[in-house]
Write a protein that holds these residues in place. Structure first.
Motif, PDB file in Angstrom:
ATOM      1  N   ILE A 220       0.820  -1.165   0.155  1.00  0.00           N
ATOM      2  CA  ILE A 220       0.110  -0.014  -0.046  1.00  0.00           C
ATOM      3  C   ILE A 220       0.784   1.022   0.050  1.00  0.00           C
ATOM      4  CG2 ILE A 220      -1.717   1.459   1.267  1.00  0.00           C
ATOM      5  CD1 ILE A 220      -2.740  -1.454   2.265  1.00  0.00           C
ATOM      6  N   VAL A 221       1.739   1.214   0.871  1.00  0.00           N
ATOM      7  CA  VAL A 221       2.551   2.437   1.009  1.00  0.00           C
ATOM      8  C   VAL A 221       3.418   2.623  -0.305  1.00  0.00           C
ATOM      9  CG1 VAL A 221       4.756   3.426   2.367  1.00  0.00           C
ATOM     10  CG2 VAL A 221       2.736   2.463   3.497  1.00  0.00           C
ATOM     11  N   PHE A 222       4.201   1.659  -0.828  1.00  0.00           N
ATOM     12  CA  PHE A 222       4.804   1.718  -1.973  1.00  0.00           C
ATOM     13  C   PHE A 222       4.122   2.237  -3.305  1.00  0.00           C
ATOM     14  CE2 PHE A 222       6.399  -0.378  -5.860  1.00  0.00           C
ATOM     15  CZ  PHE A 222       7.636   0.084  -6.032  1.00  0.00           C
ATOM     16  N   VAL A 223       2.851   1.633  -3.296  1.00  0.00           N
ATOM     17  CA  VAL A 223       2.136   2.000  -4.431  1.00  0.00           C
ATOM     18  C   VAL A 223       1.613   3.821  -4.434  1.00  0.00           C
ATOM     19  CG1 VAL A 223      -0.199   2.118  -5.613  1.00  0.00           C
ATOM     20  CG2 VAL A 223       1.292  -0.072  -5.279  1.00  0.00           C
ATOM     21  N   ALA A 224       1.410   4.042  -3.228  1.00  0.00           N
ATOM     22  CA  ALA A 224       0.675   5.494  -2.589  1.00  0.00           C
ATOM     23  C   ALA A 224       2.319   6.334  -3.000  1.00  0.00           C
ATOM     24  CB  ALA A 224       0.326   5.639  -1.260  1.00  0.00           C
ATOM     25  N   TRP A 225       3.407   5.986  -2.450  1.00  0.00           N
ATOM     26  CA  TRP A 225       4.666   6.744  -2.828  1.00  0.00           C
ATOM     27  C   TRP A 225       4.596   6.917  -4.220  1.00  0.00           C
ATOM     28  CZ3 TRP A 225       9.107   4.636  -4.894  1.00  0.00           C
ATOM     29  CH2 TRP A 225      10.140   5.493  -5.026  1.00  0.00           C
ATOM     30  N   ARG A 226       4.617   5.550  -4.951  1.00  0.00           N
ATOM     31  CA  ARG A 226       5.180   5.776  -6.482  1.00  0.00           C
ATOM     32  C   ARG A 226       4.058   6.656  -7.349  1.00  0.00           C
ATOM     33  NH1 ARG A 226       7.548   6.840  -9.912  1.00  0.00           N
ATOM     34  NH2 ARG A 226       8.486   5.590 -11.434  1.00  0.00           N
ATOM     35  N   VAL A 227       2.848   6.828  -6.773  1.00  0.00           N
ATOM     36  CA  VAL A 227       1.945   7.785  -7.704  1.00  0.00           C
ATOM     37  C   VAL A 227       1.796   8.897  -7.048  1.00  0.00           C
ATOM     38  CG1 VAL A 227       0.399   5.692  -8.339  1.00  0.00           C
ATOM     39  CG2 VAL A 227      -0.245   6.723  -6.272  1.00  0.00           C
ATOM     40  N   LYS A 228       2.571   9.192  -6.074  1.00  0.00           N
ATOM     41  CA  LYS A 228       2.838  10.536  -5.488  1.00  0.00           C
ATOM     42  C   LYS A 228       1.705  10.921  -4.463  1.00  0.00           C
ATOM     43  CE  LYS A 228       5.826  12.292  -9.029  1.00  0.00           C
ATOM     44  NZ  LYS A 228       6.091  11.090  -9.824  1.00  0.00           N
ATOM     45  N   ALA A 229       0.922   9.890  -3.938  1.00  0.00           N
ATOM     46  CA  ALA A 229      -0.296  10.074  -3.174  1.00  0.00           C
ATOM     47  C   ALA A 229       0.132  10.458  -1.813  1.00  0.00           C
ATOM     48  CB  ALA A 229      -1.126   9.034  -3.104  1.00  0.00           C
ATOM     49  N   LEU A 230       1.369  10.523  -1.454  1.00  0.00           N
ATOM     50  CA  LEU A 230       1.619  10.865   0.018  1.00  0.00           C
ATOM     51  C   LEU A 230       2.347  12.139   0.035  1.00  0.00           C
ATOM     52  CD1 LEU A 230       3.417   7.464   0.840  1.00  0.00           C
ATOM     53  CD2 LEU A 230       1.251   8.204   1.348  1.00  0.00           C
ATOM     54  N   ARG A 231       2.305  12.924  -0.994  1.00  0.00           N
ATOM     55  CA  ARG A 231       2.841  14.515  -1.099  1.00  0.00           C
ATOM     56  C   ARG A 231       1.906  15.270  -0.384  1.00  0.00           C
ATOM     57  NH1 ARG A 231       5.146  15.844  -7.158  1.00  0.00           N
ATOM     58  NH2 ARG A 231       6.753  14.323  -7.245  1.00  0.00           N
ATOM     59  N   GLY A 232       2.659  16.305   0.594  1.00  0.00           N
ATOM     60  CA  GLY A 232       1.635  17.112   1.249  1.00  0.00           C
ATOM     61  C   GLY A 232       1.135  16.850   2.604  1.00  0.00           C
ATOM     62  N   ILE A 233       1.447  15.599   2.964  1.00  0.00           N
ATOM     63  CA  ILE A 233       0.764  15.311   4.404  1.00  0.00           C
ATOM     64  C   ILE A 233       1.689  16.140   5.416  1.00  0.00           C
ATOM     65  CG2 ILE A 233       0.437  13.490   5.869  1.00  0.00           C
ATOM     66  CD1 ILE A 233       0.569  11.506   3.645  1.00  0.00           C
ATOM     67  N   PRO A 234       0.838  16.869   6.061  1.00  0.00           N
ATOM     68  CA  PRO A 234       1.459  17.713   7.153  1.00  0.00           C
ATOM     69  C   PRO A 234       2.120  16.701   8.215  1.00  0.00           C
ATOM     70  CG  PRO A 234      -0.830  18.307   6.955  1.00  0.00           C
ATOM     71  CD  PRO A 234      -0.364  17.154   6.295  1.00  0.00           C
ATOM     72  N   MET A 235       3.447  17.249   8.617  1.00  0.00           N
ATOM     73  CA  MET A 235       4.031  16.472   9.703  1.00  0.00           C
ATOM     74  C   MET A 235       3.159  16.035  10.920  1.00  0.00           C
ATOM     75  SD  MET A 235       6.708  15.149   8.380  1.00  0.00           S
ATOM     76  CE  MET A 235       7.376  14.530   9.841  1.00  0.00           C
ATOM     77  N   ALA A 236       2.353  17.062  11.378  1.00  0.00           N
ATOM     78  CA  ALA A 236       1.515  17.024  12.278  1.00  0.00           C
ATOM     79  C   ALA A 236       0.823  15.581  12.330  1.00  0.00           C
ATOM     80  CB  ALA A 236       0.811  18.174  12.663  1.00  0.00           C
ATOM     81  N   ASN A 237       0.091  15.528  11.186  1.00  0.00           N
ATOM     82  CA  ASN A 237      -1.010  14.375  10.959  1.00  0.00           C
ATOM     83  C   ASN A 237       0.004  12.800  11.020  1.00  0.00           C
ATOM     84  OD1 ASN A 237      -3.039  16.011  10.571  1.00  0.00           O
ATOM     85  ND2 ASN A 237      -3.255  15.618   8.392  1.00  0.00           N
TER      86      ASN A 237
END
Length: 578
Positions: A220-237
């Motif tokens: 899940i994390v690998f695919v999310a990273w590869r399609v750039k879905a993890l960009r912009g997540i605030p560090m607080a979250n």
């Protein structure tokens, strides 16, 4: 609720209810849910001793054991599993206590209670796929899933520690997406958690229910990273999600620390040892075939060799294999940024990941280690079927003008094959000569209740039958487990088995006894299980103890098949000569 989803739920409940009463009951599933405990005898320095148990008159608050469950809480005469094994917590399954008046703690009743988890899983997967893809793909997914033998068998037995991670991760996915109509819910923009603490908690609970969830998470994390879905997540979250994750993991990590952490360390060491084993192209090919087998004919693992059920079984396997090939190609396209959909890449990465896990971290063949993928298999087929339907529409093929009707027609053909496989395997379960045949187990328990002997102790001899009588006896029967007495005997050393039976005969208060023996061994019974009867007979003769066959219990609805279980009696007819 969409009509097709309602139909899918009804089909699942019908097939699941029928399946839950026919498949063999065994200890590995009973140990995962709150149940009536059995006492356990273990060998120690040439004698036997009773392990502390929740079945004791004054049980301790917690009981640890080398067998499953490895840690349990004792309350009200029940054993509540805290650690099924070092890598799986039993706490997520305590929900069955709410339904105790309905199922009475019997294994077959518990299975039917557990169908509620399957129903929840169907509803969740429909909603998640609809949010991530579209309504048609969601409808096809649930239509295929509701009759899938993997989905039916996993939810109609008590092996829910294999499916719970999937349920928790689907809930976590919906928490990430947020309410429908929100920015995350639309599938656009940042994929940062809308409810980070809840997302982390649910992900931690997925790991708590089974550490195998880690393999799902990596994909899940690998695919999310590869399609750039993890960009912009605030560090607080991220921090809140981490806190939630730790809290969710506590029910697994905490009890492991209480027991010293050795069990989990041993599992990690054992699995990593296998990494040094060479893997051949033949191994890879056989494992890919095994994926198809698990996805289309899960019940075939009751047989030594896979033979699909006729032409329809072969066609179903071929369609599944084509769907798998499609998503693997799409996975390459998505990871290479050449097109495709992230959900296709996820299902492909899950297949690739679990094939590698089975090849490198397990030494069993065939490795039936694809249970966590039961839901993604249906998504995989749905993605391929809907893509085929839309391709036919673009090519102007006659009958392909409506992608929905075409997709549902193709899915119905595959679902028919899956239902055929499910029915074909389960319908014969009553007649399969196994020591854990459900009909034979029922007859054994009925006999023990109808012919009580208050002074005689009931002993089970195999791991598979441990706790089955206690579960089905509704509090009227209690047993003592012997399987661990033979653990240190080498395979084929029947003299060791005979000696251990001699220890049992000499154990204070052991006689008179009623001993449950396998008459038809399963592939997962102890290596020497079929030699137990003769070894016990020799030990009894040497000790001057009378050995008689009390009753045989056959397979089949009418009990006219081969004997699966044998009940023998031991009592002293003359003083034991030292």
């Amino acid at each position: 609720m969409p009509p097709l989803l309602v139909l899918s739920c009804l089909l699942f409940l019908g097939l699941g209810w029928w399946t839950s009463g026919r498949t063999p009951a065994h200890h590995e599933e009973i140990s995962t849910f709150p149940t009536r405990p059995a006492r356990v005898l273990v060998a120690n320095d040439g004698a036997l001793e009773v392990e502390p148990s929740c079945a004791d008159p004054n049980p301790p608050v917690t009981v640890s054991s080398e067998g499953r469950p490895e840690l349990a809480v004792c309350t009200g005469g029940l054993s509540l599993p805290v650690l099924i094994a070092p890598y799986a917590s039993g706490i997520p399954h305590w929900h069955s206590l709410l339904g105790w008046p309905l199922h009475a703690g019997t294994v077959f009743g518990l299975r039917r209670w557990g169908l509620l988890v399957g129903l929840l899983s169907l509803l969740l997967i429909h909603r998640l796929v609809r949010r991530l893809k579209d309504e048609l793909t969601a409808d096809v997914t649930t239509l295929v899933l509701c009759v899938s033998p993997a989905f039916i068998l996993l939810h109609a037995t008590l092996l829910q520690y294999e499916v719970a991670p999937w349920v928790f991760l689907m809930l976590a996915g919906l928490a990430v997406l947020g309410p429908e109509g929100s920015e995350q819910g639309s599938g656009e923009g940042s994929a940062g958690p809308r409810r980070p603490l809840l997302t982390g908690l649910l992900t931690g609970l997925a790991m708590t229910s089974n550490v195998k969830a880690a393999f799902l998470l990596v994909a899940i994390v690998f695919v999310a990273w590869r399609v750039k879905a993890l960009r912009g997540i605030p560090m607080a979250n991220v921090g809140k999600a981490a806190v939630g994750f730790v809290l969710g993991l506590a029910p697994l990590w905490g009890p492991n620390l209480m027991l010293g952490g050795g069990g989990l360390s041993q599992q990690i060491f054992k699995r990593t040892e296998f990494l040094a084993r060479p893997t051949t192209l033949e191994d890879l090919g056989l494992e890919l075939v095994n994926v198809v087998r698990f996805g289309t004919d899960t019940g075939s693992y009751m047989t030594a060799q896979w033979e699909p059920l006729g032409g329809l079984g072969i066609a179903t396997a071929v369609l599944f294999a084509l769907a798998m090939l499609y998503v693997l190609v799409q996975t390459v396209r998505v990871l290479g940024s050449w097109g495709g959909h992230p959900l296709e890449a996820l299902t492909g990465c899950l297949v690739i990941g679990f094939v590698l896990v089975s090849l490198e971290l397990y030494n069993q063949r065939p490795a039936a280690n694809y249970a966590p993928l039961h839901g993604s298999f249906a998504i995989m087929v749905a993605m391929a079927v809907t893509a085929a339907a839309r391709w036919l529409q673009t090519r102007g093929v006659p009958g392909g003008k409506s992608p929905r009707r075409t997709a549902l027609a193709l899915a119905s053909i595959h679902a028919l094959g899956l239902a055929h496989s499910t029915y074909g395997r389960i319908s014969t379960a009553d007649d399969v000569p196994l020591s854990i045949n459900a009909q034979a187990e029922r007859r054994l328990v009925a006999h023990l209740i109808e012919h009580p002997e208050p002074t005689a102790t009931i002993y089970t001899t195999t791991y598979n039958l441990a706790g089955v009588i206690d579960s089905l006896g509704r509090g009227e029967l209690s047993t003592v487990r012997l399987e661990r007495v033979f653990n240190s005997c080498n395979d084929g050393d029947t003299q060791c088995v005979e000696t251990r039976f001699g220890w049992l005969i000499d154990h204070p208060g052991a006689l008179p006894a009623r001993v449950v023996l396998p008459a038809s061994a399963t592939r997962t019974d102890e290596h020497d299980a079929m030699a137990y009867e003769s070894a016990l007979a020799r030990a009894a003769e040497r000790a001057g103890v009378t050995f008689t066959v009390e009753e045989d219990f056959a397979v089949g609805v009418d009990g006219d098949g081969p004997t699966a279980i044998r009940l023998v009696r031991l009592h002293r007819s003359r003083p034991h000569a030292p």
